[in-house]
Scaffold this active site. Structure first.
Site, PDB file in Angstrom:
ATOM      1  N   HIS A 182      -0.029  68.085  23.733  1.00 43.59           N
ATOM      2  CA  HIS A 182       0.495  68.187  25.099  1.00 43.59           C
ATOM      3  C   HIS A 182       0.706  66.788  25.650  1.00 43.59           C
ATOM      4  O   HIS A 182      -0.184  65.949  25.596  1.00 43.59           O
ATOM      5  CB  HIS A 182      -0.481  68.955  25.994  1.00 43.59           C
ATOM      6  CG  HIS A 182       0.148  69.505  27.236  1.00 43.59           C
ATOM      7  ND1 HIS A 182       0.744  68.703  28.189  1.00 43.59           N
ATOM      8  CD2 HIS A 182       0.283  70.782  27.687  1.00 43.59           C
ATOM      9  CE1 HIS A 182       1.214  69.463  29.170  1.00 43.59           C
ATOM     10  NE2 HIS A 182       0.952  70.726  28.884  1.00 43.59           N
ATOM     11  N   HIS A 192       5.850  68.696  29.927  1.00 43.77           N
ATOM     12  CA  HIS A 192       6.413  69.227  31.165  1.00 43.77           C
ATOM     13  C   HIS A 192       7.706  68.464  31.467  1.00 43.77           C
ATOM     14  O   HIS A 192       7.709  67.222  31.435  1.00 43.77           O
ATOM     15  CB  HIS A 192       5.436  69.057  32.316  1.00 43.77           C
ATOM     16  CG  HIS A 192       4.234  69.950  32.222  1.00 43.77           C
ATOM     17  ND1 HIS A 192       3.227  69.941  33.162  1.00 43.77           N
ATOM     18  CD2 HIS A 192       3.875  70.886  31.299  1.00 43.77           C
ATOM     19  CE1 HIS A 192       2.308  70.827  32.828  1.00 43.77           C
ATOM     20  NE2 HIS A 192       2.675  71.406  31.698  1.00 43.77           N
ATOM     21  N   HIS A 229       2.089  79.366  25.663  1.00 41.58           N
ATOM     22  CA  HIS A 229       0.841  79.022  26.333  1.00 41.58           C
ATOM     23  C   HIS A 229       0.326  80.287  27.010  1.00 41.58           C
ATOM     24  O   HIS A 229       1.053  80.908  27.805  1.00 41.58           O
ATOM     25  CB  HIS A 229       1.056  77.936  27.385  1.00 41.58           C
ATOM     26  CG  HIS A 229       1.106  76.556  26.823  1.00 41.58           C
ATOM     27  ND1 HIS A 229       1.450  75.449  27.575  1.00 41.58           N
ATOM     28  CD2 HIS A 229       0.842  76.081  25.578  1.00 41.58           C
ATOM     29  CE1 HIS A 229       1.404  74.373  26.809  1.00 41.58           C
ATOM     30  NE2 HIS A 229       1.044  74.734  25.598  1.00 41.58           N
ATOM     31  N   GLU A 242       8.424  72.819  28.138  1.00 40.56           N
ATOM     32  CA  GLU A 242       7.645  73.921  28.720  1.00 40.56           C
ATOM     33  C   GLU A 242       8.283  74.402  30.030  1.00 40.56           C
ATOM     34  O   GLU A 242       8.716  73.580  30.843  1.00 40.56           O
ATOM     35  CB  GLU A 242       6.212  73.446  28.986  1.00 40.56           C
ATOM     36  CG  GLU A 242       5.290  74.534  29.509  1.00 40.56           C
ATOM     37  CD  GLU A 242       3.849  74.062  29.614  1.00 40.56           C
ATOM     38  OE1 GLU A 242       3.050  74.764  30.251  1.00 40.56           O
ATOM     39  OE2 GLU A 242       3.511  72.988  29.041  1.00 40.56           O
ATOM     40  N   ASP A 245       5.080  79.491  29.026  1.00 43.77           N
ATOM     41  CA  ASP A 245       3.741  79.635  29.592  1.00 43.77           C
ATOM     42  C   ASP A 245       3.707  80.921  30.414  1.00 43.77           C
ATOM     43  O   ASP A 245       4.531  81.114  31.307  1.00 43.77           O
ATOM     44  CB  ASP A 245       3.428  78.418  30.472  1.00 43.77           C
ATOM     45  CG  ASP A 245       2.008  78.436  31.010  1.00 43.77           C
ATOM     46  OD1 ASP A 245       1.665  79.388  31.737  1.00 43.77           O
ATOM     47  OD2 ASP A 245       1.249  77.496  30.723  1.00 43.77           O
ATOM     48  N   HIS A 302       3.001  80.271  34.203  1.00 47.47           N
ATOM     49  CA  HIS A 302       4.163  79.618  34.828  1.00 47.47           C
ATOM     50  C   HIS A 302       5.314  80.604  35.020  1.00 47.47           C
ATOM     51  O   HIS A 302       5.972  80.610  36.070  1.00 47.47           O
ATOM     52  CB  HIS A 302       4.644  78.445  33.966  1.00 47.47           C
ATOM     53  CG  HIS A 302       3.657  77.334  33.853  1.00 47.47           C
ATOM     54  ND1 HIS A 302       3.878  76.219  33.066  1.00 47.47           N
ATOM     55  CD2 HIS A 302       2.447  77.154  34.423  1.00 47.47           C
ATOM     56  CE1 HIS A 302       2.843  75.398  33.163  1.00 47.47           C
ATOM     57  NE2 HIS A 302       1.953  75.949  33.964  1.00 47.47           N
ATOM     58  N   HIS A 312      -4.090  78.697  36.590  1.00 44.57           N
ATOM     59  CA  HIS A 312      -4.448  79.440  35.384  1.00 44.57           C
ATOM     60  C   HIS A 312      -5.731  80.238  35.598  1.00 44.57           C
ATOM     61  O   HIS A 312      -6.632  79.819  36.319  1.00 44.57           O
ATOM     62  CB  HIS A 312      -4.645  78.486  34.212  1.00 44.57           C
ATOM     63  CG  HIS A 312      -3.407  77.741  33.824  1.00 44.57           C
ATOM     64  ND1 HIS A 312      -3.345  76.918  32.718  1.00 44.57           N
ATOM     65  CD2 HIS A 312      -2.164  77.687  34.377  1.00 44.57           C
ATOM     66  CE1 HIS A 312      -2.131  76.392  32.616  1.00 44.57           C
ATOM     67  NE2 HIS A 312      -1.409  76.845  33.627  1.00 44.57           N
ATOM     68  N   TYR A 360       0.736  64.298  31.904  1.00 42.32           N
ATOM     69  CA  TYR A 360       1.319  64.893  33.117  1.00 42.32           C
ATOM     70  C   TYR A 360       2.082  63.855  33.943  1.00 42.32           C
ATOM     71  O   TYR A 360       2.826  64.208  34.863  1.00 42.32           O
ATOM     72  CB  TYR A 360       0.225  65.531  33.977  1.00 42.32           C
ATOM     73  CG  TYR A 360      -0.532  66.631  33.268  1.00 42.32           C
ATOM     74  CD1 TYR A 360       0.126  67.732  32.724  1.00 42.32           C
ATOM     75  CD2 TYR A 360      -1.915  66.570  33.127  1.00 42.32           C
ATOM     76  CE1 TYR A 360      -0.560  68.737  32.066  1.00 42.32           C
ATOM     77  CE2 TYR A 360      -2.610  67.574  32.475  1.00 42.32           C
ATOM     78  CZ  TYR A 360      -1.924  68.652  31.943  1.00 42.32           C
ATOM     79  OH  TYR A 360      -2.614  69.644  31.291  1.00 42.32           O
ATOM     80  N   GLU A 415      -4.869  78.081  27.531  1.00 40.75           N
ATOM     81  CA  GLU A 415      -5.176  76.996  28.466  1.00 40.75           C
ATOM     82  C   GLU A 415      -5.960  77.551  29.660  1.00 40.75           C
ATOM     83  O   GLU A 415      -5.860  77.053  30.764  1.00 40.75           O
ATOM     84  CB  GLU A 415      -3.904  76.339  28.976  1.00 40.75           C
ATOM     85  CG  GLU A 415      -3.097  75.620  27.945  1.00 40.75           C
ATOM     86  CD  GLU A 415      -1.866  74.960  28.546  1.00 40.75           C
ATOM     87  OE1 GLU A 415      -1.500  73.890  28.077  1.00 40.75           O
ATOM     88  OE2 GLU A 415      -1.270  75.542  29.477  1.00 40.75           O
ATOM     89  N   ARG A 420      -4.760  60.365  31.653  1.00 42.21           N
ATOM     90  CA  ARG A 420      -4.955  59.697  32.955  1.00 42.21           C
ATOM     91  C   ARG A 420      -4.517  58.231  32.941  1.00 42.21           C
ATOM     92  O   ARG A 420      -4.706  57.515  33.905  1.00 42.21           O
ATOM     93  CB  ARG A 420      -6.424  59.776  33.368  1.00 42.21           C
ATOM     94  CG  ARG A 420      -6.934  61.196  33.538  1.00 42.21           C
ATOM     95  CD  ARG A 420      -8.415  61.196  33.923  1.00 42.21           C
ATOM     96  NE  ARG A 420      -8.925  62.546  34.019  1.00 42.21           N
ATOM     97  CZ  ARG A 420      -9.409  63.242  33.002  1.00 42.21           C
ATOM     98  NH1 ARG A 420      -9.426  62.695  31.791  1.00 42.21           N
ATOM     99  NH2 ARG A 420      -9.873  64.460  33.178  1.00 42.21           N
ATOM    100  N   ASP A 426       0.686  77.030  40.159  1.00 38.72           N
ATOM    101  CA  ASP A 426       0.265  76.858  38.774  1.00 38.72           C
ATOM    102  C   ASP A 426      -1.259  76.954  38.716  1.00 38.72           C
ATOM    103  O   ASP A 426      -1.964  75.951  38.614  1.00 38.72           O
ATOM    104  CB  ASP A 426       0.755  75.504  38.260  1.00 38.72           C
ATOM    105  CG  ASP A 426       0.459  75.288  36.786  1.00 38.72           C
ATOM    106  OD1 ASP A 426      -0.063  76.214  36.144  1.00 38.72           O
ATOM    107  OD2 ASP A 426       0.742  74.178  36.281  1.00 38.72           O
TER     108      ASP A 426
END
Length: 365
Positions: A89, A129, A235, A164, A198, A201, A250, A92, A280, A56, A248
């Protein structure tokens, strides 16, 4: 009296030494990055993913030397090879294909910082990503992404950059496997790049992998487009949304539109034995669900599609997810109906306009 020796708390799930696969999950690193190793052991993971800093924030403090040392010691103690068993990872926020030069450079700085953290920790893989072309030209964004990967490889020593694939909404890069192929073609040191597939995805982007035959067809398609040598990680996620929904979302294994069979196929896929296979799926208060799902995956090893116990388990999980599937299917169908209505309205306007022009031409004649 001398102080009592500290006794390490028993882990919740026993790590399997019998499994042929590196089943694991994305674990927390709160309180120090070395805690990720303990958290992985707590769910019985043979591989694991983590964030290298707060996802973040653009800037985070460097990893303390004592934490680096402790991380190395715990990996050695518990038998994790950081070069092959750990898949961090990326943030984002990172978008290396951003058409805004200032934002592109900011993203590159965060990206390079992640890679440097990997190498301090002796971690050999880094998943991220690939970003979005936003309002810019898509091909130019692919070129920009490849340029920044090349820069990062030059500035680091050994970590492999793992791209990914994505779910397909907006202007995302990597929803189509051809995007990834085009980027890899522009990477100069191809030994330093790989791909993470993934499952959610892939399904969301329109690749039907819902059973063993379809999953194997998808792998063949991947090999034909990108190349088998680039498949570096998986993933694992079921999907709350239907095939091709470009969402997206999950879901727990077996609860979603994918169903359990693709995960049975993965748990019996010879070529995936040496790659990190990372869960995930949604978690609530703690990571215990990952321990349960890792045990489910290990249970699926050696199971055939007509195994009565497997059929019963598949039906049980599908039933547990039926309410959410119905809700998301309703939303998806409403969205499709709205899009079709809008397209029909646009088409009608265009036809009316074309008719008016035709009439004007006739009158002039």
């Amino acid at each position: 009296m001398p102080p009592k020796p500290k006794v390490e708390t028993a882990f919740k799930y026993q790590r399997s030494t019998a499994s042929n696969f590196k089943f694991g999950a994305h674990v927390a690193m709160a309180g120090g990055i070395s805690n990720a190793v303990k958290n992985a052991m707590d769910i019985g993971a043979n591989s694991f993913a983590l964030f290298l800093k707060s996802p973040r924030k653009w800037v985070s403090p460097n990893i303390k030397e004592d934490e680096v040392k402790k991380f190395h010691e715990l990996c050695e103690q518990h038998g994790y090879n950081p070069r092959t068993d750990i898949l961090p990872h990326g943030s984002y926020f990172i978008n290396l294909g951003n058409p805004d030069p200032e934002k592109e450079e900011k993203a590159y700085g965060s990206f390079l910082d992640d890679l440097k953290r990997c190498e301090v920790l002796n971690i050999g893989l880094y998943n991220f990503h690939p970003g979005s072309s936003l309002d810019g030209d898509h091909k130019e964004s692919l070129t920009r992404l490849a340029k920044n990967i090349n820069r990062a490889i030059e500035a680091t020593e050994f970590v492999k950059i793992v791209i990914e694939n994505m779910a397909g909404h907006g202007n995302l890069i990597g929803s189509n496997l051809q995007d990834i192929k085009d980027v890899i073609d522009m990477v100069e040191n191809k030994a330093r790049v790989g791909v993470c597939l993934d499952t959610c995805h892939s399904f969301a982007a329109g690749y039907d992998i819902s059973n063993e035959e379809k999953f194997n067809d998808f792998l063949k398609h991947f090999d034909d487009i990108i190349g088998a040598e680039y498949l570096t990680a998986i993933h694992l996620n079921d999907s709350k949304a239907p095939l091709g929904a470009n969402r997206d979302l999950h879901q727990k294994l077996g609860y979603g539109f994918l169903g359990l069979d693709v995960f049975r196929a993965i748990a019996n896929c010879e070529r995936l034995k040496d790659v990190p296979i990372i869960l995930e799926t949604p978690v609530e208060n703690d990571d215990s669900i990952y321990g349960e799902e890792i045990k489910l995956l290990e249970w699926l090893e050696g199971r055939k599609v007509d195994d009565p116990e497997y059929i019963a388990k598949s039906e049980e999980l599908a039933k547990l997810g039926s309410k959410e599937r119905a809700e998301h299917l309703k939303k998806y169908e409403a969205k499709v109906a709205k899009a079709l209505k809008a397209a029909a309205k646009t088409s009608k306007k265009r036809s009316t306009k074309d008719g008016d022009i035709t009439n004007m031409v006739k009158k002039k004649k």
